[in-house]
Write a protein that holds these residues in place. Structure first.
Motif, PDB file in Angstrom:
ATOM      1  N   THR A   1       0.852  -1.181   0.000  1.00  0.00           N
ATOM      2  CA  THR A   1       0.000   0.000   0.000  1.00  0.00           C
ATOM      3  C   THR A   1       0.891   1.236   0.000  1.00  0.00           C
ATOM      4  O   THR A   1       2.065   1.173   0.392  1.00  0.00           O
ATOM      5  CB  THR A   1      -0.909   0.031   1.232  1.00  0.00           C
ATOM      6  N   LEU A   2       0.319   2.342  -0.425  1.00  0.00           N
ATOM      7  CA  LEU A   2       1.069   3.595  -0.395  1.00  0.00           C
ATOM      8  C   LEU A   2       1.515   3.915   1.030  1.00  0.00           C
ATOM      9  O   LEU A   2       2.636   4.382   1.255  1.00  0.00           O
ATOM     10  CB  LEU A   2       0.201   4.732  -0.925  1.00  0.00           C
ATOM     11  N   GLU A   3       0.639   3.642   1.982  1.00  0.00           N
ATOM     12  CA  GLU A   3       0.971   3.932   3.379  1.00  0.00           C
ATOM     13  C   GLU A   3       2.176   3.116   3.827  1.00  0.00           C
ATOM     14  O   GLU A   3       3.055   3.622   4.543  1.00  0.00           O
ATOM     15  CB  GLU A   3      -0.239   3.635   4.283  1.00  0.00           C
ATOM     16  N   GLU A   4       2.240   1.852   3.410  1.00  0.00           N
ATOM     17  CA  GLU A   4       3.383   1.007   3.780  1.00  0.00           C
ATOM     18  C   GLU A   4       4.678   1.530   3.169  1.00  0.00           C
ATOM     19  O   GLU A   4       5.726   1.539   3.825  1.00  0.00           O
ATOM     20  CB  GLU A   4       3.124  -0.440   3.324  1.00  0.00           C
ATOM     21  N   VAL A   5       4.605   1.968   1.919  1.00  0.00           N
ATOM     22  CA  VAL A   5       5.794   2.512   1.256  1.00  0.00           C
ATOM     23  C   VAL A   5       6.250   3.792   1.943  1.00  0.00           C
ATOM     24  O   VAL A   5       7.441   3.991   2.200  1.00  0.00           O
ATOM     25  CB  VAL A   5       5.511   2.765  -0.240  1.00  0.00           C
ATOM     26  N   ILE A   6       5.301   4.661   2.250  1.00  0.00           N
ATOM     27  CA  ILE A   6       5.651   5.924   2.912  1.00  0.00           C
ATOM     28  C   ILE A   6       6.265   5.648   4.283  1.00  0.00           C
ATOM     29  O   ILE A   6       7.283   6.250   4.652  1.00  0.00           O
ATOM     30  CB  ILE A   6       4.408   6.829   3.044  1.00  0.00           C
ATOM     31  N   GLU A   7       5.673   4.737   5.020  1.00  0.00           N
ATOM     32  CA  GLU A   7       6.179   4.442   6.372  1.00  0.00           C
ATOM     33  C   GLU A   7       7.589   3.871   6.337  1.00  0.00           C
ATOM     34  O   GLU A   7       8.429   4.206   7.170  1.00  0.00           O
ATOM     35  CB  GLU A   7       5.230   3.467   7.078  1.00  0.00           C
ATOM     36  N   SER A   8       7.873   3.000   5.346  1.00  0.00           N
ATOM     37  CA  SER A   8       9.178   2.336   5.315  1.00  0.00           C
ATOM     38  C   SER A   8      10.251   3.159   4.617  1.00  0.00           C
ATOM     39  O   SER A   8      11.411   3.155   5.031  1.00  0.00           O
ATOM     40  CB  SER A   8       9.058   0.972   4.624  1.00  0.00           C
ATOM     41  N   ARG A   9       9.895   3.907   3.563  1.00  0.00           N
ATOM     42  CA  ARG A   9      10.894   4.617   2.766  1.00  0.00           C
ATOM     43  C   ARG A   9      10.870   6.140   2.932  1.00  0.00           C
ATOM     44  O   ARG A   9      11.882   6.792   2.725  1.00  0.00           O
ATOM     45  CB  ARG A   9      10.709   4.293   1.278  1.00  0.00           C
ATOM     46  N   TYR A  10       9.691   6.676   3.255  1.00  0.00           N
ATOM     47  CA  TYR A  10       9.543   8.139   3.326  1.00  0.00           C
ATOM     48  C   TYR A  10       8.825   8.535   4.623  1.00  0.00           C
ATOM     49  O   TYR A  10       7.794   9.219   4.593  1.00  0.00           O
ATOM     50  CB  TYR A  10       8.743   8.656   2.123  1.00  0.00           C
ATOM     51  N   PRO A  11       9.314   8.118   5.775  1.00  0.00           N
ATOM     52  CA  PRO A  11       8.575   8.347   7.033  1.00  0.00           C
ATOM     53  C   PRO A  11       8.345   9.819   7.345  1.00  0.00           C
ATOM     54  O   PRO A  11       7.398  10.153   8.065  1.00  0.00           O
ATOM     55  CB  PRO A  11       9.480   7.692   8.085  1.00  0.00           C
ATOM     56  N   PHE A  12       9.180  10.704   6.789  1.00  0.00           N
ATOM     57  CA  PHE A  12       9.023  12.134   7.050  1.00  0.00           C
ATOM     58  C   PHE A  12       7.802  12.710   6.343  1.00  0.00           C
ATOM     59  O   PHE A  12       7.434  13.864   6.558  1.00  0.00           O
ATOM     60  CB  PHE A  12      10.291  12.890   6.620  1.00  0.00           C
ATOM     61  N   PHE A  13       7.130  11.909   5.470  1.00  0.00           N
ATOM     62  CA  PHE A  13       5.897  12.353   4.827  1.00  0.00           C
ATOM     63  C   PHE A  13       4.674  11.581   5.336  1.00  0.00           C
ATOM     64  O   PHE A  13       3.601  11.649   4.738  1.00  0.00           O
ATOM     65  CB  PHE A  13       5.994  12.183   3.305  1.00  0.00           C
ATOM     66  N   LEU A  14       4.833  10.867   6.431  1.00  0.00           N
ATOM     67  CA  LEU A  14       3.750  10.018   6.926  1.00  0.00           C
ATOM     68  C   LEU A  14       2.510  10.842   7.263  1.00  0.00           C
ATOM     69  O   LEU A  14       1.373  10.390   7.057  1.00  0.00           O
ATOM     70  CB  LEU A  14       4.227   9.237   8.158  1.00  0.00           C
ATOM     71  N   HIS A  15       2.710  12.050   7.752  1.00  0.00           N
ATOM     72  CA  HIS A  15       1.570  12.901   8.129  1.00  0.00           C
ATOM     73  C   HIS A  15       0.797  13.394   6.902  1.00  0.00           C
ATOM     74  O   HIS A  15      -0.304  13.946   7.036  1.00  0.00           O
ATOM     75  CB  HIS A  15       2.068  14.103   8.947  1.00  0.00           C
ATOM     76  N   LEU A  16       1.340  13.167   5.698  1.00  0.00           N
ATOM     77  CA  LEU A  16       0.675  13.599   4.472  1.00  0.00           C
ATOM     78  C   LEU A  16       0.110  12.413   3.679  1.00  0.00           C
ATOM     79  O   LEU A  16      -0.224  12.554   2.500  1.00  0.00           O
ATOM     80  CB  LEU A  16       1.662  14.375   3.591  1.00  0.00           C
ATOM     81  N   SER A  17       0.013  11.261   4.331  1.00  0.00           N
ATOM     82  CA  SER A  17      -0.425  10.031   3.636  1.00  0.00           C
ATOM     83  C   SER A  17      -1.771  10.206   2.949  1.00  0.00           C
ATOM     84  O   SER A  17      -1.976   9.742   1.816  1.00  0.00           O
ATOM     85  CB  SER A  17      -0.499   8.860   4.617  1.00  0.00           C
ATOM     86  N   LEU A  18      -2.718  10.866   3.618  1.00  0.00           N
ATOM     87  CA  LEU A  18      -4.057  11.026   3.044  1.00  0.00           C
ATOM     88  C   LEU A  18      -3.994  11.836   1.751  1.00  0.00           C
ATOM     89  O   LEU A  18      -4.580  11.452   0.730  1.00  0.00           O
ATOM     90  CB  LEU A  18      -4.980  11.714   4.054  1.00  0.00           C
ATOM     91  N   GLU A  19      -3.272  12.955   1.777  1.00  0.00           N
ATOM     92  CA  GLU A  19      -3.160  13.797   0.586  1.00  0.00           C
ATOM     93  C   GLU A  19      -2.448  13.066  -0.544  1.00  0.00           C
ATOM     94  O   GLU A  19      -2.845  13.170  -1.712  1.00  0.00           O
ATOM     95  CB  GLU A  19      -2.407  15.086   0.923  1.00  0.00           C
ATOM     96  N   ILE A  20      -1.392  12.315  -0.200  1.00  0.00           N
ATOM     97  CA  ILE A  20      -0.652  11.568  -1.231  1.00  0.00           C
ATOM     98  C   ILE A  20      -1.550  10.505  -1.853  1.00  0.00           C
ATOM     99  O   ILE A  20      -1.528  10.276  -3.070  1.00  0.00           O
ATOM    100  CB  ILE A  20       0.623  10.949  -0.629  1.00  0.00           C
ATOM    101  N   HIS A  21      -2.368   9.859  -1.016  1.00  0.00           N
ATOM    102  CA  HIS A  21      -3.300   8.846  -1.525  1.00  0.00           C
ATOM    103  C   HIS A  21      -4.315   9.492  -2.472  1.00  0.00           C
ATOM    104  O   HIS A  21      -4.660   8.925  -3.528  1.00  0.00           O
ATOM    105  CB  HIS A  21      -4.022   8.164  -0.355  1.00  0.00           C
ATOM    106  N   GLN A  22      -4.782  10.693  -2.139  1.00  0.00           N
ATOM    107  CA  GLN A  22      -5.728  11.394  -3.010  1.00  0.00           C
ATOM    108  C   GLN A  22      -5.080  11.725  -4.360  1.00  0.00           C
ATOM    109  O   GLN A  22      -5.717  11.605  -5.413  1.00  0.00           O
ATOM    110  CB  GLN A  22      -6.195  12.683  -2.323  1.00  0.00           C
ATOM    111  N   ILE A  23      -3.825  12.131  -4.313  1.00  0.00           N
ATOM    112  CA  ILE A  23      -3.102  12.441  -5.554  1.00  0.00           C
ATOM    113  C   ILE A  23      -2.964  11.183  -6.409  1.00  0.00           C
ATOM    114  O   ILE A  23      -3.163  11.224  -7.635  1.00  0.00           O
ATOM    115  CB  ILE A  23      -1.719  13.037  -5.231  1.00  0.00           C
ATOM    116  N   ALA A  24      -2.622  10.070  -5.780  1.00  0.00           N
ATOM    117  CA  ALA A  24      -2.460   8.811  -6.522  1.00  0.00           C
ATOM    118  C   ALA A  24      -3.766   8.410  -7.198  1.00  0.00           C
ATOM    119  O   ALA A  24      -3.773   7.967  -8.360  1.00  0.00           O
ATOM    120  CB  ALA A  24      -1.984   7.713  -5.576  1.00  0.00           C
ATOM    121  N   CYS A  25      -4.887   8.569  -6.491  1.00  0.00           N
ATOM    122  CA  CYS A  25      -6.188   8.222  -7.076  1.00  0.00           C
ATOM    123  C   CYS A  25      -6.521   9.150  -8.251  1.00  0.00           C
ATOM    124  O   CYS A  25      -7.002   8.700  -9.295  1.00  0.00           O
ATOM    125  CB  CYS A  25      -7.280   8.315  -6.016  1.00  0.00           C
TER     126      CYS A  25
END
Length: 655
Positions: free
Chosen positions: A155-179
């Motif tokens: 999931t995008l959240e898993e990728v962000i948590e493991s590779r880009y943890p400094f953007f974890l607080h923006l997961s919702l917005e990033i998910h919206q962009i991906a959709c």
């Protein structure tokens, strides 16, 4: 007819003449993998299999063309009807015929990386996300996140948590962009490179008639470099082979080193579980290296638990044992490498037959400098020269402005790093600064930023804050190392790296090491002059009509598949090989050991494994380094009579 028994060794012959069914070919380094694949295709053609019924999947189109050209030379017939190429090119061919079954027109367009970033930028604009005014990842970073999630089936959240943890607080917005990105591609009837694989698998899964047609068409499937496949690629091949099961995969689990870009080590390791009736073949005869080099490689990789055991056997005669070199520090290590290469060159060895390998790009910093000083020609395969990288130039532009406030090029680079300051805006700012006695004093004044156009005030203000932070240091503290430390830890340059680069952690490591290197310079102008001289010398060297006879400098990842007579593997210290941050990843130590194995097996005649004993960091001072665990674990302890697999050179007394 080809005389297979004469032209192949017994291991290769058994693979080439096997009838069919699932076959796993474990091809050790330098064992003639390409030759075996080529003769296998030729054998299929000679036994009456139509060229149109063979599919050959490789990782570059060039590799496929090369193999098929060699097949033509062997069987003297046209091979153009064989479907050969990368997974993406093969998927593209299928989708051109069947994309309408997925809701696309067959005239869909393929967007390249830059096009994909533009679509993501449009999606971000539609969602009213202004990346220039907020700490938000740029479109290229979001593209990397989406791609990695797809290729690893995370999931995008898993990728962000493991590779880009400094953007974890923006997961919702990033998910919206991906959709929104997915929807826009649909609306535009386009596919990106990842879509080619995803949609090909979907086509085969959701449309049994299409699967039956394609599986029936390709009676024999051959896959090269199978250890580098991701989950989707392996599943596409499994689907195509589901009818007849005539699948031959060729690879080396000991050279699986690309997990960071989505390769799944389990594809090759668990192949016998997916195909319990598969036949396993091992190509263990090595034509490249001396027995001594292979002995060390075998001892090392045997320490991995999750593997298919095998041992490389040399065809070549006795050679020199690999040499473990202990240098006093990193500068002495660079001195040794340069000196030994100079000696070999004088002895008649072409520069192009020598390579310096390393785990991370910053490991090559001192070697590059020493080569430039000694006029040793070299070519970088791991990217551009260390001191010419964007992030290195960024931090040195701060120093250049502090040392010489009239340096227009440094101001240009500095200001254009900040939001809403492009070429036109910079020209306007500089036209006002250029005539000042001290442009730096003018820029940091209270009134200057407020007098700029409103759109650029935020960016200019951020630049002013960074410069004020550096100017707040007492003059004796304005050393190059301290400047880098402040920019990373008190300024916002670490955030800038995270916003702009997918490999921000590696770039941060580069800067930390640059700071350690810069610690020997008390004055910024001395440091900048040294870098300028080195950079200018390297450019003059490139301008001249230089021959291709150059020493290769390369990361181990970039060196896979290549070979040289003499290989220098530098920074063989724990924390460097294996790299400390890689050890935190699941299976990290075993993959790092596979990297070490790949590096060692690049050498044909002589291998040097060097490391500094002492290292200096600004954070901890002088440290004593331990030799790499991969070296320590291959030293035989059981028998006093057993000869060590390497010679040991201690250079402390030599310098």
């Amino acid at each position: 007819m080809i005389e297979y028994e004469k032209e192949l060794n017994p291991e290769q012959y058994r693979v080439v003449t096997e009838q069919g069914g699932p076959l796993l070919v474990l091809a050790g380094a330098g064992s003639g993998k390409t030759r075996t694949l080529t003769y296998r295709v030729a054998r299929l053609l000679e036994t009456g299999i139509g060229a149109e019924r063979i599919l050959l999947a490789t990782f570059t189109n060039k590799a496929a063309r090369s193999m098929l050209n060699r097949v033509e030379d062997l069987v003297h017939c046209y091979t153009g009807k064989i479907t050969g190429g990368t997974f993406h090119s093969i998927a593209h061919r299928f989708l051109r015929s069947y994309a309408f079954r997925l809701g696309y027109t067959n005239s869909f367009s393929i967007v390249d990386t830059e096009d994909a970033r533009q679509i993501i930028a449009q999606a971000m604009a539609e969602l009213k996300i202004d990346t220039k005014l907020t700490k938000f990842p740029k479109n290229n970073i979001i593209a990397e996140m989406i791609s990695l999630a797809l290729n690893t089936e995370s999931t995008l959240e898993e990728v962000i948590e493991s590779r880009y943890p400094f953007f974890l607080h923006l997961s919702l917005e990033i998910h919206q962009i991906a959709c929104r990105y997915e929807q826009k591609k649909r609306d535009l009837c386009v596919m990106d490179f990842d879509d080619l694989l995803i949609n090909c698998r979907r086509l085969l899964r959701e449309h049994p008639d299409v699967l039956q047609t394609l599986s029936g068409r390709f009676l024999h499937l051959l896959v090269d470099e199978y250890q580098d496949t991701n989950i989707i690629q392996a599943q596409i091949i499994d689907l195509l082979a589901s009818g007849h099961r005539n699948l031959m995969v060729v690879g080396d689990d000991s050279q699986s080193i690309y997990s960071f870009r989505g390769a799944n080590f389990e594809n090759i390791i668990h192949f016998p579980e997916r195909y319990p009736d598969c036949k396993i073949f091992k190509l263990e005869t090595n034509y490249r290296s001396t027995p001594e080099i292979l002995h060390l490689a075998n001892l090392s990789i045997n320490n991995n638990e999750n593997q298919f055991p095998k041992a490389l056997n040399a065809v070549r005669g006795k050679g020199m044992r690999p040499v473990i070199v202990s240098a006093q520090n990193v500068l002495k290590q660079a001195d040794f490498v340069a000196q030994r290469i100079t000696e070999l060159s004088r002895g008649g060895v072409p520069f192009s037959e020598m390579a310096v390998l390393y785990r991370a790009h910053y490991h090559s910093m001192e070697v590059q400098m020493e080569f430039v000083r000694r006029d040793i020609p070299f070519d970088i395969r791991s990217g551009i020269r260390f001191f010419e990288q964007a992030h290195i130039k960024d931090v040195t532009s701060f120093m250049r402005v502090l040392v010489n406030p009239h340096d227009e090029l440094a101001w240009r680079r500095l200001l254009m790093m900040y939001p809403k300051i492009g070429r036109v805006t910079f020209e306007k700012i500089w036209s006002r600064l250029a005539g000042q006695n001290n442009p730096l004093e003018s820029f940091i004044s209270e009134t200057f930023v407020k007098s700029l156009p409103k759109s650029s005030q935020i960016g200019a203000g951020q630049c002013r804050d960074a410069l004020l932070l550096l100017l707040s240091l007492d003059l004796p503290d304005r050393t190059p190392g301290k400047i880098i430390d402040v920019l990373l830890n008190k300024g916002d340059y670490r955030t800038y790296l995270q916003d702009h680069y997918g490999d921000s952690s590696a770039r941060e490591e580069d800067l930390i090491q640059l700071g350690n290197f810069a610690a020997k310079f008390e004055r910024m102008d001395d440091f900048l002059n040294e870098l300028a001289l080195l950079t200018n010398m390297s450019r003059e060297e490139e301008i001249e009509d230089q021959p291709d006879d150059k020493v290769i400098l390369s990361t181990i990842h970039q060196a896979k598949g290549l070979e040289w007579s003499y290989v220098f593997l530098i920074w063989c210290a724990d924390g460097m090989i294996p790299l400390q941050r890689a050890l935190k990843e699941p299976g990290g130590e075993e993959e790092e050991r596979r990297l070490f194995y790949v590096a060692v097996t690049r050498a044909r005649d002589q291998l040097y494994l060097s490391s500094p004993v002492l290292d200096y960091t600004r954070a901890a001072g002088t440290l004593t380094l331990s030799p790499s665990r991969f070296i320590r674990e291959i030293t035989p302890l059981s028998s006093k009579n057993e000869q060590r697999p390497f010679e040991q050179w201690n250079l402390f007394d030599s310098y």
